[in-house]
Motif scaffolding. Structure first.
Motif, PDB file in Angstrom:
ATOM      1  N   ARG A  20       0.866  -1.199   0.000  1.00  0.00           N
ATOM      2  CA  ARG A  20       0.000   0.000   0.000  1.00  0.00           C
ATOM      3  C   ARG A  20       0.898   1.244   0.000  1.00  0.00           C
ATOM      4  O   ARG A  20       0.816   2.080   0.908  1.00  0.00           O
ATOM      5  CB  ARG A  20      -0.908  -0.003   1.240  1.00  0.00           C
ATOM      6  N   ASP A  27      -2.383   3.536  -8.361  1.00  0.00           N
ATOM      7  CA  ASP A  27      -3.595   3.266  -7.592  1.00  0.00           C
ATOM      8  C   ASP A  27      -4.797   3.894  -8.297  1.00  0.00           C
ATOM      9  O   ASP A  27      -4.768   5.071  -8.657  1.00  0.00           O
ATOM     10  CB  ASP A  27      -3.456   3.866  -6.190  1.00  0.00           C
ATOM     11  N   ARG A 181      -2.299   7.476  -5.754  1.00  0.00           N
ATOM     12  CA  ARG A 181      -2.398   7.778  -4.315  1.00  0.00           C
ATOM     13  C   ARG A 181      -1.527   8.972  -3.918  1.00  0.00           C
ATOM     14  O   ARG A 181      -1.774   9.604  -2.888  1.00  0.00           O
ATOM     15  CB  ARG A 181      -1.964   6.525  -3.535  1.00  0.00           C
TER      16      ARG A 181
END
Ligand code: SF4
Length: 347
Positions: A20, A27, A181
């Motif tokens: 992540r 993303d 992101r």
């Protein structure tokens, strides 16, 4: 002159990822992907000879090994995979057997705390190190990218030695892209060039001295000083008013438009043409002192060995060999009369 980017195509296999990363610029990408075989055929028809499978995280795609084999069968001379390394240790042997030639990993710090903070997954650093080890043990070439963020730019300098020790062949320091992101997290992720680039260049210098082929992407030429030759460009192409008249502009990647809008162009610094003169043109200025006064023929300085013989020896002083025999009894002050009788003569 910047290093030309290699001609290598990418084939995206999946949007899924098991990290992540806080700067992930992929993303939110659509999952819809063209059929791999069809894409490979199209690339070969265009004359492309090398490719890299990307994601997301391509090792999560169950068809990765078959895709590598298909690419080699289609005639690609080099086939790589971009990976966060989490599953690399387990898959390296099968990928190598299918014809994989190289691995491209992302490593964001020389310590687990730094890397794991950036990936958002505890243990990702240890898994990546094991994966690199497995790939190198199989003879696969490994390249690494470090995204330079507000959080890691001060601790970049230990990375070259770690990468060198791991057997990595090439390293890229990359400023974050304003996408995915990273876009909403801009102020958390994107460092000021004026603060981060000096640290990045120091690390780059360490890497080059170790013989690690290293590059930097996302910084304008005027921020790179003598390391401008290590710049790679990727389509960020915004320029500020301070770029007007810059002699380097034609070969400069500039910065991202969002960076300019957020911070302005105060860190950019137009270059005069003279500053960009090719090094060989500048080297020609050092013409030497002209004719030299010839020394007499036969004037030769002694070799170091001969010079050492002629110099006094350091160390404990030896007794005067002709005055005192080794082991002779010490004499009292009266014995001076025997040695220097004149001292005792009365005038
Ligand atoms: S002043 Fe502008 S064009 Fe010149 S090197 Fe810097 S960013 Fe590039």
């Amino acid at each position: 002159m910047a290093v030309a980017a290699p001609v290598r195509a990418t084939v995206r296999l999946t949007s899924a990822c098991n990290n992540r990363c806080l700067f992930c610029c992929q993303d939110g990408l659509e999952a819809g992907l063209p059929a791999v075989e069809e894409r490979l055929r199209a690339l070969r028809a265009e004359g492309v000879a090398e490719l890299t499978f990307t994601g997301g995280e391509p090792t999560l795609h169950e068809g990765l090994v078959a895709a590598v084999a298909a690419a080699r069968a289609a005639g690609f001379a080099a086939v790589g995979v971009q990976t966060n390394g989490a599953r690399l240790e387990a898959q390296a042997a099968a990928l190598k057997a299918a014809g994989l030639t190289d691995v491209h990993v992302s490593l964001h710090g020389a310590a687990a705390a730094v890397h794991d903070y950036h990936t958002g997954v505890e243990g990702s650093f240890a898994a990546l190190e094991r994966g690199i080890g497995a790939a190198r043990a199989l003879g696969l070439a490994v390249a690494a990218t470090t995204v330079v963020t507000r959080s890691n730019f001060r601790v970049l300098s230990p990375l070259p030695r770690s990468l060198h020790a791991l057997g990595v062949s090439a390293w890229l320091l990359e400023l974050p892209r304003h996408a995915g992101r990273a876009a909403p997290a801009f102020d958390r992720v994107v460092p000021r060039l004026g603060l981060a680039v000096p640290f990045a260049l120091h690390a780059l210098d360490v890497a080059l001295k170790l013989g690690l082929a290293s590059f930097i992407r996302g910084a304008p030429l005027c921020a790179l000083g003598p390391y401008a030759s290590r710049a790679l460009f990727d389509g960020r192409k915004a320029f500020g008013g301070r770029c007007d008249g810059c002699a380097a502009r034609a070969g400069c990647g500039g910065v991202e438009a969002v960076y300019l809008a957020r911070f302005g162009d105060g860190e950019l610094n137009a270059r005069a043409a003279a500053e960009l003169a090719p090094l060989d043109a500048l080297a020609r200025l050092f013409v030497g002192p002209g004719p030299l006064h010839a020394v007499e023929a036969g004037h030769v300085h002694p070799s170091p060995a001969a010079a050492r013989e002629a110099l006094p020896l350091l160390g404990k002083v030896k007794p005067a060999a002709q005055e005192v025999a080794p082991g002779a009894a010490k004499k009292s002050g009266d014995a001076l009369k025997e040695i220097l009788p004149q001292l005792f003569e009365r005038g």
